[in-house]
Structures are given as C-alpha cells and as structure tokens.
Design a protein around this motif. Sequence first.
Motif, PDB file in Angstrom:
ATOM      1  N   UNK A 176     -35.063  26.848 -18.498  1.00 28.58           N
ATOM      2  CA  UNK A 176     -35.918  26.380 -19.509  1.00 28.58           C
ATOM      3  C   UNK A 176     -35.802  27.578 -20.843  1.00 28.58           C
ATOM      4  N   UNK A 177     -35.232  27.474 -22.038  1.00 27.37           N
ATOM      5  CA  UNK A 177     -34.580  28.341 -22.411  1.00 27.37           C
ATOM      6  C   UNK A 177     -35.231  28.019 -24.772  1.00 27.37           C
ATOM      7  N   UNK A 178     -36.396  28.800 -25.086  1.00 26.17           N
ATOM      8  CA  UNK A 178     -36.890  28.456 -26.455  1.00 26.17           C
ATOM      9  C   UNK A 178     -35.873  29.739 -27.184  1.00 26.17           C
ATOM     10  N   UNK A 179     -35.074  29.295 -28.169  1.00 29.26           N
ATOM     11  CA  UNK A 179     -34.800  30.699 -29.246  1.00 29.26           C
ATOM     12  C   UNK A 179     -35.236  29.933 -30.166  1.00 29.26           C
ATOM     13  N   UNK A 180     -34.804  30.335 -31.609  1.00 28.60           N
ATOM     14  CA  UNK A 180     -34.885  30.112 -33.217  1.00 28.60           C
ATOM     15  C   UNK A 180     -33.827  29.276 -33.365  1.00 28.60           C
ATOM     16  N   UNK A 181     -32.306  29.778 -33.331  1.00 29.23           N
ATOM     17  CA  UNK A 181     -31.258  29.666 -33.666  1.00 29.23           C
ATOM     18  C   UNK A 181     -30.254  29.064 -32.718  1.00 29.23           C
ATOM     19  N   UNK A 182     -29.491  28.448 -32.972  1.00 29.39           N
ATOM     20  CA  UNK A 182     -28.723  27.505 -32.147  1.00 29.39           C
ATOM     21  C   UNK A 182     -27.277  28.979 -31.500  1.00 29.39           C
ATOM     22  N   UNK A 183     -27.038  29.610 -32.211  1.00 26.21           N
ATOM     23  CA  UNK A 183     -26.418  31.383 -31.703  1.00 26.21           C
ATOM     24  C   UNK A 183     -26.991  32.696 -30.978  1.00 26.21           C
ATOM     25  N   UNK A 184     -28.172  31.844 -31.057  1.00 28.46           N
ATOM     26  CA  UNK A 184     -29.428  32.583 -29.635  1.00 28.46           C
ATOM     27  C   UNK A 184     -29.517  32.231 -28.570  1.00 28.46           C
ATOM     28  N   UNK A 185     -28.181  31.176 -28.331  1.00 29.02           N
ATOM     29  CA  UNK A 185     -28.590  30.944 -26.661  1.00 29.02           C
ATOM     30  C   UNK A 185     -27.503  31.241 -25.957  1.00 29.02           C
ATOM     31  N   UNK A 186     -28.319  32.516 -25.673  1.00 30.93           N
ATOM     32  CA  UNK A 186     -27.537  33.480 -24.980  1.00 30.93           C
ATOM     33  C   UNK A 186     -27.024  33.488 -23.418  1.00 30.93           C
ATOM     34  N   UNK A 187     -26.145  33.367 -22.919  1.00 34.36           N
ATOM     35  CA  UNK A 187     -25.724  32.593 -21.280  1.00 34.36           C
ATOM     36  C   UNK A 187     -25.547  30.883 -21.660  1.00 34.36           C
ATOM     37  N   UNK A 188     -25.559  30.623 -22.803  1.00 33.81           N
ATOM     38  CA  UNK A 188     -25.720  28.915 -22.714  1.00 33.81           C
ATOM     39  C   UNK A 188     -24.335  28.384 -21.665  1.00 33.81           C
ATOM     40  N   UNK A 189     -23.089  29.136 -22.130  1.00 33.65           N
ATOM     41  CA  UNK A 189     -22.122  28.717 -21.258  1.00 33.65           C
ATOM     42  C   UNK A 189     -22.425  28.995 -19.279  1.00 33.65           C
ATOM     43  N   UNK A 190     -22.313  29.931 -19.440  1.00 25.95           N
ATOM     44  CA  UNK A 190     -22.652  30.677 -18.047  1.00 25.95           C
ATOM     45  C   UNK A 190     -23.954  29.709 -17.625  1.00 25.95           C
ATOM     46  N   UNK A 191     -25.053  28.975 -18.095  1.00 29.65           N
ATOM     47  CA  UNK A 191     -26.377  27.746 -17.330  1.00 29.65           C
ATOM     48  C   UNK A 191     -25.402  26.470 -17.409  1.00 29.65           C
ATOM     49  N   UNK A 192     -24.288  26.662 -18.258  1.00 28.35           N
ATOM     50  CA  UNK A 192     -23.889  24.726 -18.084  1.00 28.35           C
ATOM     51  C   UNK A 192     -22.745  24.609 -16.667  1.00 28.35           C
ATOM     52  N   UNK A 193     -21.548  26.499 -17.145  1.00 30.91           N
ATOM     53  CA  UNK A 193     -20.550  25.558 -16.277  1.00 30.91           C
ATOM     54  C   UNK A 193     -20.127  27.256 -15.030  1.00 30.91           C
ATOM     55  N   UNK A 194     -20.152  28.429 -16.089  1.00 27.61           N
ATOM     56  CA  UNK A 194     -20.085  29.742 -15.494  1.00 27.61           C
ATOM     57  C   UNK A 194     -19.993  29.579 -14.307  1.00 27.61           C
ATOM     58  N   UNK A 195     -22.449  29.328 -14.189  1.00 27.66           N
ATOM     59  CA  UNK A 195     -22.647  29.972 -12.690  1.00 27.66           C
ATOM     60  C   UNK A 195     -21.987  29.337 -11.145  1.00 27.66           C
ATOM     61  N   UNK A 196     -21.492  27.561 -11.682  1.00 22.06           N
ATOM     62  CA  UNK A 196     -20.546  26.519 -11.012  1.00 22.06           C
ATOM     63  C   UNK A 196     -19.235  27.495  -9.879  1.00 22.06           C
ATOM     64  N   UNK A 197     -18.520  28.582 -10.848  1.00 21.67           N
ATOM     65  CA  UNK A 197     -18.024  29.451 -10.041  1.00 21.67           C
ATOM     66  C   UNK A 197     -18.600  30.693  -9.399  1.00 21.67           C
TER      67      UNK A 197
END
Length: 271
Positions: free
Chosen positions: A155-176
């Motif tokens: 669970x990652x809470x931030x103020x702005x959408x751009x602050x969701x660092x590592x979003x791509x990693x947790x949704x797909x990158x980690x699968x590799x």
Amino acid sequence: MTDVAVSPPPAKASAFHELEVLWVKHWTDQLFSFAIARPEDFRFRSGEFVMIGLPGEDGGKPVLRAYSIASPCWDEQLEFLSIKVPDGPLTSRLQKIQPGDSVLMGKKPTGTLVLDALTGGERLWLIGTGTGLAPWISVARDPDTYARFGQVVVCHTVRNVADLTYRDFFTSGIHEDPLVGDEAKAQLVYYPTVTREAFETPGRITDRIKSGALFDDLRLPQGFSPDRDRVMLCGSMAMIKETGELLETFGLREGSNAEPGDYVLERAFVG
C-alpha cells in the motif's frame, strides 16, 4: 639508553564506506532514486536502513541521515529513494549527485522492518507513505517473503499521482525479477492511493482502512486479524501513529527484533 623505534599508532578505521554512485533517476522535482556500489563485506536484512551522507563542506563533519535500503539483501547494488529539500543540509546537495560521484555510507545496517520481527501469518501488509515505500521495494524482492506469506499487499499513499514512484515496477516490472518474478505475479498486490488529485482509490490509507474501502477493493474480509495478518509501517509520523492505533484495536501486537509480533514500525524515522 638505546634508541627504540616507535611505530606511529595505526590510523583509525573510518566509520563509513566511500562508494561510487552507479545511477540516478529523478522522478519529480521532489523525489529521486540512486544506486551505489555494494561493498563485498556489506551484509543486511531486507527492510533495514543505513546512514547515507556526504562529506561536510569546508572540512566540516559529514552530513548524514537514515535511508532505508530499497534493494533486497541479495542484490549487488544498493538502491535508495530520497526526497529533495531545497534548503536541506543533506538533500540540497545529494540531489545533485551524478554517476561516478561518491557518497558516504555507514557500515552498520539496522532496523525493525524485517521479516524476523514478525510472527507467522497468511497475509503481509506493507503500508507506506511517500519515501516510506523504499523498504517495501526491498522486502517485496526477497524470496523469503513469498515463502512465509501467501499474499503480499503493498500500500503506497502519496499526495499526487506523479509521486507514485515505482508504480510500474510493482504493477509489472517485478514480474520480470530473476528470483521472485513468478511468486510476485501470483502473490503480490499493489494498492496505491492519492490524497490531492483525482484517482481511482483516493484518500489516505487510514481513512480507507476505517471505511472498509481497502478491504472491499481487494475483496478481502473486513479488518485485520491477529490470526491472519502481519503488517509493516513506514512513512509519515501521523500515518504510523494512526495506523498503529488502528491495528491495536483489531488485536494486533507490535513486534521487534527481540520479540516478534503481529506488526512493526520503524521508530528511527518517527522520533
């Protein structure tokens, strides 16, 4: 009397490693990540933190602060996630580092955001705000995490959408990931929330826990269970305090390295 050659006392060993910066990634004008070379003799547990810094200006003492290691314990490089503070004693300078530069790192990692501080359970919740995501990047890439828990929820809470660092990693990158890719694909759930912009899961994580929206969204039973759930907390003092109190109402007990429990938080970051 005879003259006796007296050897000078040995130089005192430095308390810090001086390490090369391997890469730097600027996410926003307030957030950046960087990685440094890992010393061969440096050992740590996934989720621990270490002191990172730069030499003092004009020959002054080094400027240091605690940073969670965002790499798992097996990685050959050490990754960190940092805020940028324009007038900050450290980050005002640290944000300007480039590959090939050097930074200082303490030799003794420590911390309570480790699997050893939790008893066994079915589901592991990794709840963080802002740069409090960093230890979850480490824990989520550790094979032991998936061996011990059937499901892992980040669970990652931030103020702005751009602050969701590592979003791509947790949704797909980690699968590799070479070690945990298959396990993460089957067992890892990523749950971001945003407080100041429109988003599919808006608001503070504590509010979504209280309202039950978190559990509804994930199609899970309402609330946390001491028999089933284990929780780690990292981020803002307000979130950690409020979430810790919520967990206690559900009957979860705080743990530590000395006495494992149902949830843990990193007191080094909350004062």
